[in-house]
Design an enzyme around this catalytic site. Structure first.
Site, PDB file in Angstrom:
ATOM      1  N   GLY A  23       0.827  -1.213   0.000  1.00 59.34           N
ATOM      2  CA  GLY A  23       0.000   0.000   0.000  1.00 59.34           C
ATOM      3  C   GLY A  23       0.857   1.257   0.000  1.00 59.34           C
ATOM      4  O   GLY A  23       0.554   2.229   0.692  1.00 59.34           O
ATOM      5  N   ALA A  24       1.922   1.247  -0.819  1.00 54.87           N
ATOM      6  CA  ALA A  24       2.882   2.356  -0.801  1.00 54.87           C
ATOM      7  C   ALA A  24       2.444   3.552  -1.636  1.00 54.87           C
ATOM      8  O   ALA A  24       3.127   4.573  -1.661  1.00 54.87           O
ATOM      9  CB  ALA A  24       4.234   1.860  -1.311  1.00 54.87           C
ATOM     10  N   ASN A  25       1.316   3.434  -2.318  1.00 52.67           N
ATOM     11  CA  ASN A  25       0.920   4.537  -3.206  1.00 52.67           C
ATOM     12  C   ASN A  25       0.194   5.657  -2.487  1.00 52.67           C
ATOM     13  O   ASN A  25      -0.051   6.717  -3.065  1.00 52.67           O
ATOM     14  CB  ASN A  25       0.042   4.016  -4.366  1.00 52.67           C
ATOM     15  CG  ASN A  25      -1.230   3.361  -3.876  1.00 52.67           C
ATOM     16  OD1 ASN A  25      -1.163   2.251  -3.355  1.00 52.67           O
ATOM     17  ND2 ASN A  25      -2.363   4.021  -4.008  1.00 52.67           N
ATOM     18  N   GLY A  27      -1.155   7.597   1.526  1.00 54.04           N
ATOM     19  CA  GLY A  27      -1.155   7.744   2.993  1.00 54.04           C
ATOM     20  C   GLY A  27       0.149   7.400   3.669  1.00 54.04           C
ATOM     21  O   GLY A  27       1.232   7.835   3.286  1.00 54.04           O
ATOM     22  N   SER A 152      -4.002  -0.640  14.734  1.00 50.49           N
ATOM     23  CA  SER A 152      -4.789   0.589  14.947  1.00 50.49           C
ATOM     24  C   SER A 152      -5.310   0.613  16.382  1.00 50.49           C
ATOM     25  O   SER A 152      -5.472  -0.451  17.007  1.00 50.49           O
ATOM     26  CB  SER A 152      -5.985   0.570  13.986  1.00 50.49           C
ATOM     27  OG  SER A 152      -6.949   1.528  14.362  1.00 50.49           O
ATOM     28  N   TYR A 178     -13.512  -4.401  11.129  1.00 52.68           N
ATOM     29  CA  TYR A 178     -12.233  -3.671  11.078  1.00 52.68           C
ATOM     30  C   TYR A 178     -11.465  -3.911  12.385  1.00 52.68           C
ATOM     31  O   TYR A 178     -10.265  -4.205  12.368  1.00 52.68           O
ATOM     32  CB  TYR A 178     -12.478  -2.169  10.866  1.00 52.68           C
ATOM     33  CG  TYR A 178     -11.196  -1.365  10.751  1.00 52.68           C
ATOM     34  CD1 TYR A 178     -10.328  -1.543   9.682  1.00 52.68           C
ATOM     35  CD2 TYR A 178     -10.857  -0.415  11.720  1.00 52.68           C
ATOM     36  CE1 TYR A 178      -9.151  -0.815   9.580  1.00 52.68           C
ATOM     37  CE2 TYR A 178      -9.684   0.324  11.617  1.00 52.68           C
ATOM     38  CZ  TYR A 178      -8.831   0.131  10.549  1.00 52.68           C
ATOM     39  OH  TYR A 178      -7.658   0.854  10.448  1.00 52.68           O
TER      40      TYR A 178
HETATM   41  N1  LIG Z   1      -5.309   6.794   8.771  1.00 53.72           N
HETATM   42  C1  LIG Z   1      -5.563   6.423  10.009  1.00 53.72           C
HETATM   43  O1  LIG Z   1      -6.044   7.212  10.841  1.00 53.72           O
HETATM   44  C2  LIG Z   1      -5.253   5.032  10.459  1.00 53.72           C
HETATM   45  C3  LIG Z   1      -5.503   4.723  11.796  1.00 53.72           C
HETATM   46  C4  LIG Z   1      -5.180   3.463  12.252  1.00 53.72           C
HETATM   47  C5  LIG Z   1      -4.619   2.529  11.409  1.00 53.72           C
HETATM   48  N2  LIG Z   1      -4.406   2.852  10.106  1.00 53.72           N
HETATM   49  C6  LIG Z   1      -3.830   1.795   9.249  1.00 53.72           C
HETATM   50  O2  LIG Z   1      -2.796   2.346   8.466  1.00 53.72           O
HETATM   51  C7  LIG Z   1      -2.638   1.581   7.264  1.00 53.72           C
HETATM   52  C8  LIG Z   1      -2.472   2.520   6.075  1.00 53.72           C
HETATM   53  O3  LIG Z   1      -3.673   3.249   5.916  1.00 53.72           O
HETATM   54  P1  LIG Z   1      -3.710   4.766   5.434  1.00 53.72           P
HETATM   55  O4  LIG Z   1      -4.323   5.556   6.521  1.00 53.72           O
HETATM   56  O5  LIG Z   1      -2.416   5.167   4.876  1.00 53.72           O
HETATM   57  O6  LIG Z   1      -4.833   4.634   4.289  1.00 53.72           O
HETATM   58  P2  LIG Z   1      -4.777   4.846   2.696  1.00 53.72           P
HETATM   59  O7  LIG Z   1      -4.232   6.176   2.368  1.00 53.72           O
HETATM   60  O8  LIG Z   1      -6.142   4.492   2.225  1.00 53.72           O
HETATM   61  O9  LIG Z   1      -3.757   3.727   2.223  1.00 53.72           O
HETATM   62  C9  LIG Z   1      -4.091   2.369   2.238  1.00 53.72           C
HETATM   63  C10 LIG Z   1      -3.247   1.659   1.207  1.00 53.72           C
HETATM   64  O10 LIG Z   1      -3.615   0.261   1.223  1.00 53.72           O
HETATM   65  C11 LIG Z   1      -3.814  -0.126  -0.124  1.00 53.72           C
HETATM   66  N3  LIG Z   1      -4.696  -1.278  -0.278  1.00 53.72           N
HETATM   67  C12 LIG Z   1      -5.997  -1.391   0.039  1.00 53.72           C
HETATM   68  N4  LIG Z   1      -6.476  -2.591  -0.335  1.00 53.72           N
HETATM   69  C13 LIG Z   1      -5.447  -3.245  -0.915  1.00 53.72           C
HETATM   70  C14 LIG Z   1      -5.301  -4.520  -1.529  1.00 53.72           C
HETATM   71  N5  LIG Z   1      -6.341  -5.345  -1.678  1.00 53.72           N
HETATM   72  N6  LIG Z   1      -4.089  -4.878  -1.994  1.00 53.72           N
HETATM   73  C15 LIG Z   1      -3.036  -4.041  -1.914  1.00 53.72           C
HETATM   74  N7  LIG Z   1      -3.111  -2.817  -1.370  1.00 53.72           N
HETATM   75  C16 LIG Z   1      -4.307  -2.425  -0.873  1.00 53.72           C
HETATM   76  C17 LIG Z   1      -4.415   1.108  -0.776  1.00 53.72           C
HETATM   77  O11 LIG Z   1      -4.379   1.020  -2.188  1.00 53.72           O
HETATM   78  P3  LIG Z   1      -5.420   1.880  -3.096  1.00 53.72           P
HETATM   79  O12 LIG Z   1      -4.892   3.275  -3.130  1.00 53.72           O
HETATM   80  O13 LIG Z   1      -5.359   1.160  -4.383  1.00 53.72           O
HETATM   81  O14 LIG Z   1      -6.763   1.800  -2.415  1.00 53.72           O
HETATM   82  C18 LIG Z   1      -3.493   2.164  -0.205  1.00 53.72           C
HETATM   83  O15 LIG Z   1      -2.280   2.184  -0.899  1.00 53.72           O
HETATM   84  C19 LIG Z   1      -3.849   0.647   7.191  1.00 53.72           C
HETATM   85  O16 LIG Z   1      -3.459  -0.640   7.581  1.00 53.72           O
HETATM   86  C20 LIG Z   1      -4.804   1.241   8.221  1.00 53.72           C
HETATM   87  O17 LIG Z   1      -5.649   0.263   8.801  1.00 53.72           O
HETATM   88  C21 LIG Z   1      -4.712   4.081   9.610  1.00 53.72           C
END
Ligand SMILES: NC(=O)c1ccc[n+]([C@@H]2O[C@H](COP(=O)([O-])OP(=O)(O)OC[C@H]3O[C@@H](n4cnc5c(N)ncnc54)[C@H](OP(=O)(O)O)[C@@H]3O)[C@@H](O)[C@H]2O)c1
Length: 307
Positions: A23-25, A27, A152, A178
């Site tokens: 998911g490097a693209n 956030g 999380s 979740y």
């Molecule tokens: N943001 C927060 O407040 C928060 C809080 C607690 C935990 N987290 C955790 O942090 C991690 C990163 O989340 P983020 O906040 O950076 O969200 P994000 O910006 O939505 O990034 C999530 C990444 O995961 C990828 N992804 C989703 N489904 C996938 C799949 N089937 N195969 C491969 N890649 C996939 C997404 O790809 P696409 O762009 O193609 O969708 C995106 O690159 C997650 O595990 C999340 O649960 C986040």
């Protein structure tokens, strides 16, 4: 580097290190990949959309033109895609220093992965379990390697259910699902750490969480209408994608971290605080849960770790 004093500026040169970021693209994953690239690591952008991965790569190259970045497609909701990813990776690399299991989805309506698993648990936990198991031989071969799973604060609302782990019988709740997936990330981390220690392997395994960060994960919350400007105001006070990524960055590359620990922002999850060791709830430390989840994960993914 001791506890709260750690900063990104302290990261040593990572030249020669190979790091996979799922998911490097977007956030947190994007910010982590950018920091690793700045420090000269070879970074594998493991993403499900090549277009989005190309855009992310271009953005990083613009700031750090000498970056060593490679895109390898990975869709965590398909065991076949995971297998293909691992095959491509193994053809190109003979070492793996850090596997950052960052990708995730949050609070989506009920749906199934290609292999018939409820999607949030399928992607967030089982997909990463399968990926880690298949990359484990290479992690074992690489001295001082590391696995980092992104959990999380929402693990606290997760409840394990080994009779109906994938919401096939009970009513589906997107929040409970979740929560379960993020609790599973921690149970997996602590159990893998125990097994690695027992075998005396030179691999660290950690978990990390960002607190609350303003990333595109929020798109799943469907914040519309009057809530939109309120969210934008709220977003000014919570972590940015960059500050939210600091715990997983530290867990991935700080040489002084201990295996089996969990990194997150110090204090309240909303605040932009330094990444430190934080506590997870009692359920995440339950060995009986961890063993059941391990057995279930092996069965569901048809993968076993070769210790
Ligand atoms: N943001 C927060 O407040 C928060 C809080 C607690 C935990 N987290 C955790 O942090 C991690 C990163 O989340 P983020 O906040 O950076 O969200 P994000 O910006 O939505 O990034 C999530 C990444 O995961 C990828 N992804 C989703 N489904 C996938 C799949 N089937 N195969 C491969 N890649 C996939 C997404 O790809 P696409 O762009 O193609 O969708 C995106 O690159 C997650 O595990 C999340 O649960 C986040």
């Amino acid at each position: 580097m001791k506890s709260e004093k750690w900063m990104v500026e302290h990261i040593q040169d990572l030249k020669g290190k190979v790091i996979i970021v799922t998911g490097a693209n977007s956030g947190l994953g994007f910010e982590a990949a950018k920091v690793f690239a700045k420090k000269d690591a070879t970074v594998i952008l493991a993403c499900r959309s090549i277009t989005r991965a190309e855009t992310a790569k271009e953005k990083i190259m613009k700031v750090y033109p000498k970056s060593q970045l490679m895109i390898i497609p990975l869709d965590l909701e398909s065991f076949e895609s995971i297998k293909v990813f691992v095959n491509i990776f193994q053809q190109k690399f003979t070492r793996l220093d850090v596997l950052l299991n960052n990708a995730g989805i949050m609070t989506v309506p009920y749906g199934k992965t290609e292999d018939g698993l409820e999607r949030q648990n399928g992607i967030n936990h089982y997909g990463h379990f399968a990926l880690t198991a298949q990359l484990f031989p290479l992690l074992k071969k690489t001295a001082g390697s590391r696995i980092v799973n992104v959990s999380s604060v929402a693990h606290r609302m997760g409840k394990m259910n080994f009779v109906d782990p994938l919401f096939e019988k009970q009513r589906y709740s997107k929040f409970k699902s979740y929560g379960r997936s993020k609790l599973s990330n921690l149970l997996f981390t602590y159990e893998l750490d125990r097994r690695i220690r027992e075998k005396g392997l030179d691999i660290k395994v950690l978990a990390a969480h960002p607190g609350v960060a303003d990333t595109s994960l929020m798109r799943y919350m469907n914040i519309n209408g009057i809530l939109k400007p309120l969210y934008r105001l709220f977003a000014k006070f919570i972590n940015t994608a960059y500050t939210g990524a600091l715990p997983e960055i530290r867990a991935s590359v700080d040489p002084d971290v201990q295996s089996g620990t969990y990194y997150g922002p110090k204090g309240l999850p909303f605040t932009k605080k330094k990444p430190v060791v934080v506590k997870s709830n009692k359920a995440s430390h339950r060995v009986d849960y961890a063993l059941k989840l391990w057995e279930l994960s092996e069965k569901i993914t048809n993968q076993k770790f070769e210790f």
